[in-house]
Design a protein around this motif. Structure first.
Motif, short mmCIF file in Angstrom:
data_model
loop_
_atom_site.label_atom_id
_atom_site.label_comp_id
_atom_site.label_asym_id
_atom_site.label_seq_id
_atom_site.Cartn_x
_atom_site.Cartn_y
_atom_site.Cartn_z
N ILE A 46 0.98 -1.16 0.07
CA ILE A 46 -0.14 -0.13 -0.08
C ILE A 46 0.83 1.32 -0.12
O ILE A 46 0.66 2.08 -0.83
N TYR A 47 1.99 1.34 0.91
CA TYR A 47 2.59 2.43 0.87
C TYR A 47 3.50 2.98 -0.15
O TYR A 47 4.15 3.71 -0.46
N ARG A 48 3.70 1.77 -1.14
CA ARG A 48 4.43 1.79 -2.31
C ARG A 48 3.62 2.58 -3.31
O ARG A 48 4.04 3.29 -3.96
N ARG A 49 2.26 2.90 -2.91
CA ARG A 49 1.27 3.56 -3.73
C ARG A 49 0.91 4.70 -3.20
O ARG A 49 0.67 5.86 -4.09
N TRP A 50 0.41 4.87 -2.08
CA TRP A 50 0.15 5.98 -1.37
C TRP A 50 0.98 6.42 -0.11
O TRP A 50 1.39 5.35 0.53
N PRO A 51 1.13 7.51 0.23
CA PRO A 51 2.06 7.97 1.27
C PRO A 51 1.38 7.65 2.90
O PRO A 51 1.94 7.69 3.74
N GLY A 52 0.11 7.57 2.55
CA GLY A 52 -0.70 7.57 3.93
C GLY A 52 -2.30 7.09 3.77
O GLY A 52 -2.72 7.23 2.55
N LYS A 53 -2.93 7.08 5.00
CA LYS A 53 -4.44 7.09 5.04
C LYS A 53 -5.15 8.07 4.27
O LYS A 53 -6.10 7.81 3.51
N LEU A 54 -4.94 9.43 4.54
CA LEU A 54 -5.48 10.13 3.88
C LEU A 54 -5.42 10.41 2.16
O LEU A 54 -6.62 10.46 1.61
#
Length: 213
Positions: free
Chosen positions: A64-72
Protein backbone atom coordinates in the motif's frame (compact mmCIF):
# COMPACT_ATOMS: atom_id res chain seq x y z
CA UNK A 1 -6.85 3.56 16.12
CA UNK A 2 -3.13 2.82 15.77
CA UNK A 3 -0.74 3.60 18.61
CA UNK A 4 2.51 5.55 18.22
CA UNK A 5 4.58 2.39 17.69
CA UNK A 6 2.37 1.24 14.84
CA UNK A 7 2.50 4.72 13.33
CA UNK A 8 6.31 4.72 13.53
CA UNK A 9 6.45 1.26 11.94
CA UNK A 10 4.19 2.26 9.07
CA UNK A 11 6.12 5.48 8.51
CA UNK A 12 9.30 3.44 8.29
CA UNK A 13 7.70 1.07 5.80
CA UNK A 14 6.61 4.01 3.69
CA UNK A 15 10.13 5.42 3.66
CA UNK A 16 11.61 2.07 2.58
CA UNK A 17 9.16 1.32 -0.21
CA UNK A 18 9.33 4.86 -1.57
CA UNK A 19 12.91 4.20 -2.61
CA UNK A 20 12.02 1.15 -4.67
CA UNK A 21 11.28 1.46 -8.33
CA UNK A 22 9.04 -1.56 -8.85
CA UNK A 23 6.36 -1.59 -11.51
CA UNK A 24 2.93 -1.37 -9.91
CA UNK A 25 0.04 -3.73 -10.69
CA UNK A 26 -3.21 -1.87 -11.54
CA UNK A 27 -5.26 -4.87 -10.35
CA UNK A 28 -3.73 -4.54 -6.90
CA UNK A 29 -4.44 -0.82 -6.94
CA UNK A 30 -8.14 -1.48 -7.53
CA UNK A 31 -8.27 -4.20 -4.87
CA UNK A 32 -6.74 -1.83 -2.33
CA UNK A 33 -9.06 1.02 -3.25
CA UNK A 34 -12.14 -1.20 -3.02
CA UNK A 35 -10.98 -2.54 0.35
CA UNK A 36 -10.53 1.05 1.51
CA UNK A 37 -14.04 2.00 0.44
CA UNK A 38 -15.42 -0.99 2.32
CA UNK A 39 -13.46 -0.11 5.47
CA UNK A 40 -14.69 3.48 5.26
CA UNK A 41 -18.23 2.08 5.40
CA UNK A 42 -17.58 -0.43 8.20
CA UNK A 43 -15.19 1.53 10.43
CA UNK A 44 -15.18 5.16 9.33
CA UNK A 45 -12.03 7.09 8.57
CA UNK A 46 -10.69 7.53 12.12
CA UNK A 47 -10.90 3.84 13.07
CA UNK A 48 -9.79 2.50 9.71
CA UNK A 49 -6.17 1.32 9.63
CA UNK A 50 -3.76 0.57 6.82
CA UNK A 51 -3.26 -2.88 8.38
CA UNK A 52 -6.98 -3.69 8.10
CA UNK A 53 -7.08 -2.48 4.50
CA UNK A 54 -4.03 -4.58 3.65
CA UNK A 55 -5.61 -7.67 5.22
CA UNK A 56 -8.87 -7.17 3.35
CA UNK A 57 -7.10 -6.63 0.03
CA UNK A 58 -4.77 -9.58 0.59
CA UNK A 59 -1.61 -7.46 0.37
CA UNK A 60 1.10 -6.24 2.73
CA UNK A 61 1.28 -2.76 4.21
CA UNK A 62 4.44 -1.96 2.17
CA UNK A 63 2.41 -2.76 -0.97
CA UNK A 64 0.00 0.00 0.00
CA UNK A 65 2.72 2.47 0.95
CA UNK A 66 4.41 1.85 -2.38
CA UNK A 67 1.35 3.51 -3.91
CA UNK A 68 0.10 6.05 -1.37
CA UNK A 69 1.99 7.94 1.37
CA UNK A 70 -0.72 7.46 3.99
CA UNK A 71 -4.35 6.94 4.92
CA UNK A 72 -5.59 10.36 3.80
CA UNK A 73 -4.11 10.05 0.30
CA UNK A 74 -5.56 6.54 -0.04
CA UNK A 75 -8.97 7.74 1.13
CA UNK A 76 -8.95 10.56 -1.42
CA UNK A 77 -8.20 8.02 -4.14
CA UNK A 78 -11.03 5.82 -2.88
CA UNK A 79 -13.47 8.73 -3.06
CA UNK A 80 -12.33 9.61 -6.58
CA UNK A 81 -12.66 5.98 -7.64
CA UNK A 82 -16.40 5.94 -6.97
CA UNK A 83 -17.04 9.17 -8.84
CA UNK A 84 -14.82 8.00 -11.70
CA UNK A 85 -16.89 4.84 -12.14
CA UNK A 86 -20.03 6.92 -12.46
CA UNK A 87 -18.40 9.43 -14.80
CA UNK A 88 -17.04 6.70 -17.08
CA UNK A 89 -20.32 4.78 -17.17
CA UNK A 90 -22.78 7.61 -17.73
CA UNK A 91 -23.15 8.70 -21.32
CA UNK A 92 -22.98 12.38 -22.26
CA UNK A 93 -26.23 14.22 -21.85
CA UNK A 94 -27.53 15.03 -25.34
CA UNK A 95 -29.97 17.74 -24.41
CA UNK A 96 -31.08 18.26 -27.98
CA UNK A 97 -32.42 14.69 -27.99
CA UNK A 98 -34.39 15.06 -24.75
CA UNK A 99 -37.41 17.05 -23.73
CA UNK A 100 -36.71 19.61 -21.00
CA UNK A 101 -38.30 17.49 -18.21
CA UNK A 102 -36.44 14.39 -19.43
CA UNK A 103 -33.10 16.23 -19.37
CA UNK A 104 -33.76 17.47 -15.85
CA UNK A 105 -34.81 14.00 -14.67
CA UNK A 106 -31.58 12.50 -16.02
CA UNK A 107 -29.48 15.19 -14.31
CA UNK A 108 -31.27 14.59 -10.99
CA UNK A 109 -30.84 10.83 -11.39
CA UNK A 110 -27.07 11.32 -11.65
CA UNK A 111 -27.08 12.95 -8.22
CA UNK A 112 -28.19 9.65 -6.69
CA UNK A 113 -25.48 8.40 -4.28
CA UNK A 114 -26.95 4.89 -4.58
CA UNK A 115 -26.52 4.80 -8.33
CA UNK A 116 -23.25 2.83 -8.24
CA UNK A 117 -22.79 2.08 -4.54
CA UNK A 118 -25.48 0.59 -2.27
CA UNK A 119 -23.44 1.67 0.77
CA UNK A 120 -23.11 5.26 -0.40
CA UNK A 121 -25.26 6.84 2.30
CA UNK A 122 -23.37 5.16 5.13
CA UNK A 123 -20.09 6.10 3.47
CA UNK A 124 -21.16 9.73 3.13
CA UNK A 125 -22.40 9.80 6.72
CA UNK A 126 -19.08 8.48 8.00
CA UNK A 127 -17.17 11.04 5.97
CA UNK A 128 -19.40 13.87 7.22
CA UNK A 129 -18.72 12.66 10.75
CA UNK A 130 -15.06 13.59 10.23
CA UNK A 131 -15.87 17.30 9.96
CA UNK A 132 -14.22 18.12 13.30
CA UNK A 133 -11.41 15.54 13.34
CA UNK A 134 -10.36 15.69 9.69
CA UNK A 135 -11.92 18.77 8.03
CA UNK A 136 -9.70 18.46 4.98
CA UNK A 137 -11.35 15.13 4.19
CA UNK A 138 -14.82 16.64 3.90
CA UNK A 139 -13.35 19.42 1.76
CA UNK A 140 -12.10 16.75 -0.64
CA UNK A 141 -15.52 15.08 -0.68
CA UNK A 142 -17.09 18.44 -1.50
CA UNK A 143 -14.60 19.22 -4.27
CA UNK A 144 -14.27 15.79 -5.85
CA UNK A 145 -17.65 14.12 -5.34
CA UNK A 146 -20.34 16.68 -4.52
CA UNK A 147 -19.70 19.78 -6.62
CA UNK A 148 -19.15 17.93 -9.93
CA UNK A 149 -22.56 16.27 -9.53
CA UNK A 150 -24.32 19.50 -8.56
CA UNK A 151 -22.47 21.39 -11.27
CA UNK A 152 -23.88 19.02 -13.88
CA UNK A 153 -27.43 19.71 -12.74
CA UNK A 154 -26.87 23.47 -12.63
CA UNK A 155 -25.41 23.29 -16.12
CA UNK A 156 -28.48 21.45 -17.43
CA UNK A 157 -30.74 24.09 -15.89
CA UNK A 158 -28.65 26.83 -17.53
CA UNK A 159 -28.94 25.11 -20.92
CA UNK A 160 -32.70 24.78 -20.50
CA UNK A 161 -32.87 28.49 -19.71
CA UNK A 162 -31.06 29.21 -22.99
CA UNK A 163 -33.61 27.02 -24.77
CA UNK A 164 -36.34 29.18 -23.27
CA UNK A 165 -37.94 26.26 -21.44
CA UNK A 166 -36.94 27.15 -17.86
CA UNK A 167 -37.56 30.52 -16.26
CA UNK A 168 -34.62 32.94 -16.34
CA UNK A 169 -35.12 34.02 -12.71
CA UNK A 170 -34.73 30.62 -11.01
CA UNK A 171 -32.06 30.00 -8.38
CA UNK A 172 -30.09 27.13 -9.96
CA UNK A 173 -27.86 26.68 -6.92
CA UNK A 174 -30.77 26.19 -4.51
CA UNK A 175 -32.63 23.88 -6.89
CA UNK A 176 -29.54 21.67 -7.22
CA UNK A 177 -29.14 21.59 -3.44
CA UNK A 178 -32.78 20.61 -2.95
CA UNK A 179 -32.54 17.84 -5.53
CA UNK A 180 -29.38 16.41 -3.97
CA UNK A 181 -30.89 16.64 -0.51
CA UNK A 182 -33.94 14.66 -1.60
CA UNK A 183 -31.84 11.48 -1.66
CA UNK A 184 -30.65 12.04 1.90
CA UNK A 185 -34.18 12.83 3.02
CA UNK A 186 -35.49 9.64 1.44
CA UNK A 187 -32.77 7.63 3.19
CA UNK A 188 -33.58 9.13 6.59
CA UNK A 189 -37.25 8.31 6.07
CA UNK A 190 -36.23 4.69 5.40
CA UNK A 191 -37.21 5.00 1.73
CA UNK A 192 -34.06 3.27 0.56
CA UNK A 193 -35.36 2.38 -2.88
CA UNK A 194 -34.44 5.53 -4.77
CA UNK A 195 -35.68 4.26 -8.13
CA UNK A 196 -38.17 6.76 -9.45
CA UNK A 197 -37.16 9.52 -7.03
CA UNK A 198 -35.76 11.70 -9.82
CA UNK A 199 -39.08 11.56 -11.65
CA UNK A 200 -40.98 12.39 -8.46
CA UNK A 201 -38.74 15.35 -7.62
CA UNK A 202 -38.95 16.82 -11.13
CA UNK A 203 -42.72 16.34 -11.21
CA UNK A 204 -42.96 18.59 -8.13
CA UNK A 205 -40.40 21.15 -9.33
CA UNK A 206 -41.31 21.45 -12.98
CA UNK A 207 -44.54 23.48 -12.70
CA UNK A 208 -42.68 26.10 -10.67
CA UNK A 209 -39.62 26.50 -12.92
CA UNK A 210 -40.97 25.91 -16.43
CA UNK A 211 -41.73 28.75 -18.81
CA UNK A 212 -45.46 28.85 -19.22
CA UNK A 213 -46.48 28.49 -22.85
Amino acid sequence: MMDSREADTEAGEAAVVSRRGRQLDPALDEAIVKATRRRLVLDGYSKMTIGDIAADAGVSRPTIYRRWPGKLALTIRAIDFGFGVQRDTDTDLRLEELSAPEALIEAVRRLNPYHFNPDAMVLMGNLMGETIRTPELLAIVFEHAVEPRLGLLEGVLADLQKRGEVRADIDRHTIATLCFGSYFGAFLRAEHDSNGLAEQVVAVLWPGIAVQQ
